[in-house]
Design a protein around this motif. Structure first.
Motif, mmCIF file in Angstrom:
data_model
loop_
_atom_site.group_PDB
_atom_site.id
_atom_site.type_symbol
_atom_site.label_atom_id
_atom_site.label_comp_id
_atom_site.label_asym_id
_atom_site.label_seq_id
_atom_site.Cartn_x
_atom_site.Cartn_y
_atom_site.Cartn_z
ATOM 1 N N VAL A 37 0.829 -1.206 0.000
ATOM 2 C CA VAL A 37 0.000 0.000 0.000
ATOM 3 C C VAL A 37 0.866 1.261 0.000
ATOM 4 O O VAL A 37 0.633 2.188 -0.765
ATOM 5 C CB VAL A 37 -0.944 0.019 1.223
ATOM 6 N N ALA A 38 1.871 1.289 0.863
ATOM 7 C CA ALA A 38 2.750 2.457 1.002
ATOM 8 C C ALA A 38 3.714 2.531 -0.173
ATOM 9 O O ALA A 38 3.856 1.585 -0.946
ATOM 10 C CB ALA A 38 3.524 2.361 2.316
ATOM 11 N N GLY A 39 4.368 3.667 -0.296
ATOM 12 C CA GLY A 39 5.334 3.817 -1.370
ATOM 13 C C GLY A 39 6.226 5.017 -1.178
ATOM 14 O O GLY A 39 6.144 5.742 -0.186
ATOM 15 N N LEU A 40 7.071 5.216 -2.163
ATOM 16 C CA LEU A 40 7.997 6.330 -2.186
ATOM 17 C C LEU A 40 7.375 7.462 -2.988
ATOM 18 O O LEU A 40 6.965 7.269 -4.126
ATOM 19 C CB LEU A 40 9.310 5.905 -2.855
ATOM 20 N N ARG A 57 10.008 11.099 -0.032
ATOM 21 C CA ARG A 57 9.582 10.706 1.309
ATOM 22 C C ARG A 57 8.706 9.471 1.165
ATOM 23 O O ARG A 57 8.223 9.158 0.081
ATOM 24 C CB ARG A 57 8.848 11.829 2.017
ATOM 25 N N PHE A 58 8.477 8.793 2.267
ATOM 26 C CA PHE A 58 7.580 7.643 2.252
ATOM 27 C C PHE A 58 6.176 8.109 2.613
ATOM 28 O O PHE A 58 6.003 8.933 3.508
ATOM 29 C CB PHE A 58 8.037 6.572 3.240
ATOM 30 N N ASP A 59 5.189 7.594 1.905
ATOM 31 C CA ASP A 59 3.782 7.872 2.202
ATOM 32 C C ASP A 59 3.051 6.566 2.446
ATOM 33 O O ASP A 59 3.335 5.559 1.781
ATOM 34 C CB ASP A 59 3.109 8.605 1.029
ATOM 35 N N ASP A 60 2.095 6.598 3.383
ATOM 36 C CA ASP A 60 1.299 5.411 3.711
ATOM 37 C C ASP A 60 0.462 4.936 2.534
ATOM 38 O O ASP A 60 0.196 3.741 2.402
ATOM 39 C CB ASP A 60 0.363 5.691 4.893
ATOM 40 N N GLU A 61 0.024 5.887 1.708
ATOM 41 C CA GLU A 61 -0.813 5.561 0.556
ATOM 42 C C GLU A 61 -0.773 6.734 -0.418
ATOM 43 O O GLU A 61 -0.396 7.838 -0.058
ATOM 44 C CB GLU A 61 -2.247 5.279 0.984
ATOM 45 N N VAL A 76 5.711 3.937 -6.520
ATOM 46 C CA VAL A 76 6.193 5.318 -6.550
ATOM 47 C C VAL A 76 5.005 6.212 -6.845
ATOM 48 O O VAL A 76 4.262 5.974 -7.798
ATOM 49 C CB VAL A 76 7.285 5.509 -7.623
ATOM 50 N N PHE A 77 4.816 7.243 -6.019
ATOM 51 C CA PHE A 77 3.706 8.187 -6.156
ATOM 52 C C PHE A 77 4.257 9.531 -6.647
ATOM 53 O O PHE A 77 5.225 10.043 -6.091
ATOM 54 C CB PHE A 77 3.016 8.414 -4.814
#
Length: 121
Positions: A37-40, A57-61, A76-77
């Protein structure tokens, strides 16, 4: 591998090398985040002597309007405003005697500052 935004719209590509994906997944796991679910998050912000700089940064979603890329198991977002500056880029992880870290190879860059920390498109 997904190159679609959350609304299913096709987006330009961002590539991630296997080395960068492995390093980021290790860091995500150390932070206790679910890599399914999370990503960079890769983004561009104002700053540096050339005008723009990269941020990660890392994001939960992902956010609702993000483009989501999946490479080697890493999500990757990228937000729409950043995407216009970094489409076609490759995220890599470099390890050497002088330094170690993530590096963005961006084909849109027309100049970089002397230290390589900021750029202009």
């Amino acid at each position: 591998m997904s190159t679609e935004s959350a609304d299913g719209e096709s987006r330009p590509r961002i590539e991630v090398t296997e080395a960068a994906a492995e390093q980021a997944i290790d860091l995500l796991t150390e932070e206790g985040l679910d890599t399914d679910v999370a990503g960079l998050r890769l983004f561009v912000q104002q700053g540096g002597c050339a005008g723009l700089s990269y941020g990660m940064r890392f994001d939960d979603e992902p956010e609702e309007d993000d483009s989501i890329y999946d490479h080697h198991g890493l999500r990757v977002f990228v937000d729409p405003a950043s995407l216009k500056y970094i489409e076609g880029s490759v995220l890599d992880f470099e390890s050497g005697l002088q330094a170690e870290g993530f590096h963005v190879e961006n084909p849109n860059v027309v100049s970089e500052c002397g230290c390589g920390e900021s750029f202009r498109t």
